[in-house]
Scaffold this motif. Structure first.
Motif, PDB file in Angstrom:
ATOM      1  N   UNK A 115       0.718  -4.379  -7.791  1.00 36.23           N
ATOM      2  CA  UNK A 115       1.072  -3.551  -6.645  1.00 36.23           C
ATOM      3  C   UNK A 115       0.226  -2.270  -6.589  1.00 36.23           C
ATOM      4  N   UNK A 116      -0.009  -1.677  -7.728  1.00 33.93           N
ATOM      5  CA  UNK A 116      -0.805  -0.444  -7.761  1.00 33.93           C
ATOM      6  C   UNK A 116      -2.286  -0.699  -7.479  1.00 33.93           C
ATOM      7  N   UNK A 117      -2.710  -1.957  -7.600  1.00 33.45           N
ATOM      8  CA  UNK A 117      -4.114  -2.282  -7.317  1.00 33.45           C
ATOM      9  C   UNK A 117      -4.383  -2.441  -5.824  1.00 33.45           C
TER      10      UNK A 117
ATOM     11  N   UNK B 129       0.840  -1.209   0.000  1.00 31.91           N
ATOM     12  CA  UNK B 129       0.000   0.000   0.000  1.00 31.91           C
ATOM     13  C   UNK B 129       0.871   1.254   0.000  1.00 31.91           C
ATOM     14  N   UNK B 130       1.906   1.251   0.829  1.00 30.92           N
ATOM     15  CA  UNK B 130       2.785   2.412   0.919  1.00 30.92           C
ATOM     16  C   UNK B 130       3.534   2.620  -0.401  1.00 30.92           C
ATOM     17  N   UNK B 131       4.006   1.520  -0.984  1.00 28.53           N
ATOM     18  CA  UNK B 131       4.708   1.606  -2.266  1.00 28.53           C
ATOM     19  C   UNK B 131       3.768   2.148  -3.344  1.00 28.53           C
ATOM     20  N   UNK B 132       2.563   1.583  -3.419  1.00 28.23           N
ATOM     21  CA  UNK B 132       1.588   2.010  -4.430  1.00 28.23           C
ATOM     22  C   UNK B 132       1.239   3.482  -4.274  1.00 28.23           C
ATOM     23  N   UNK B 133       1.049   3.912  -3.035  1.00 32.72           N
ATOM     24  CA  UNK B 133       0.699   5.310  -2.772  1.00 32.72           C
ATOM     25  C   UNK B 133       1.808   6.243  -3.254  1.00 32.72           C
ATOM     26  N   UNK B 134       3.054   5.934  -2.904  1.00 29.94           N
ATOM     27  CA  UNK B 134       4.185   6.798  -3.277  1.00 29.94           C
ATOM     28  C   UNK B 134       4.383   6.845  -4.793  1.00 29.94           C
ATOM     29  N   UNK B 135       4.316   5.676  -5.427  1.00 28.57           N
ATOM     30  CA  UNK B 135       4.540   5.640  -6.872  1.00 28.57           C
ATOM     31  C   UNK B 135       3.401   6.314  -7.626  1.00 28.57           C
ATOM     32  N   UNK B 136       2.191   6.222  -7.110  1.00 31.60           N
ATOM     33  CA  UNK B 136       1.058   6.888  -7.743  1.00 31.60           C
ATOM     34  C   UNK B 136       1.185   8.406  -7.584  1.00 31.60           C
ATOM     35  N   UNK B 137       1.487   8.840  -6.368  1.00 35.22           N
ATOM     36  CA  UNK B 137       1.625  10.280  -6.113  1.00 35.22           C
ATOM     37  C   UNK B 137       2.739  10.903  -6.950  1.00 35.22           C
TER      38      UNK B 137
ATOM     39  N   UNK C 195       3.921   9.706  -9.718  1.00 34.43           N
ATOM     40  CA  UNK C 195       3.793   9.280 -11.119  1.00 34.43           C
ATOM     41  C   UNK C 195       5.084   8.596 -11.591  1.00 34.43           C
ATOM     42  N   UNK C 196       5.591   7.734 -10.742  1.00 37.43           N
ATOM     43  CA  UNK C 196       6.839   7.022 -11.025  1.00 37.43           C
ATOM     44  C   UNK C 196       6.531   5.595 -11.495  1.00 37.43           C
TER      45      UNK C 196
END
Length: 134
Positions: free
Chosen positions: A130-132, A75-83, A85-86
């Motif tokens: 992971x993003x899901x 969840x933390x990884x997905x949140x950071x990468x989404x925010x 846009x990485x």
């Protein structure tokens, strides 16, 4: 003697025609084995990613959906990468800097030996999975 030759020729021709037919595999008991056609259902990108995450990728060893174990949670990884846009895929290929927890980067580098051998489709699947996780 003529009948013997005719009979021998007929036997040879018969065996020749019979042996040219379609050959079928048999089991050890001599029973014909029927061909079975299997159809495989293609996994969705996310399902492929989950399969890799929990298996070949060995990601689940250090990452859990909502708890920090060795590495940050999914969840933390997905949140950071989404925010930011990485691209998780780029990071897993060693082509991008860590953005979630750079202090864990040295530990993560060991897994690059696995992730760098993955296809683009597999990496995309991992990223989609992971993003899901939200």
């Amino acid at each position: 003697m003529k009948n013997y030759r005719k009979l021998l020729c007929l036997a040879v021709l018969t065996l020749g025609f019979v042996s040219c037919g379609e050959k079928k595999e048999t089991d050890p008991m001599g029973n014909p084995i029927e061909e079975t056609k299997t159809t495989t259902t293609a996994l969705s990108s996310k399902d492929l990613g989950k399969e890799l995450f929990e298996g070949k990728g060995m990601c689940a060893t250090c990452h859990k959906p909502d708890a920090k174990i060795v590495g940050p949670s999914i969840k933390e990884i997905a949140k950071m990468y989404t925010e930011k846009k990485a691209s998780i895929s780029m990071f897993l290929q060693g082509e991008a800097d860590p953005i979630v927890d750079p202090t864990q980067f040295e530990i993560m580098k060991a897994n690059f030996a696995i992730t760098k051998t993955m296809t683009e489709e597999e990496l995309k699947g991992l990223e989609d999975y992971m993003l899901s996780i939200k």
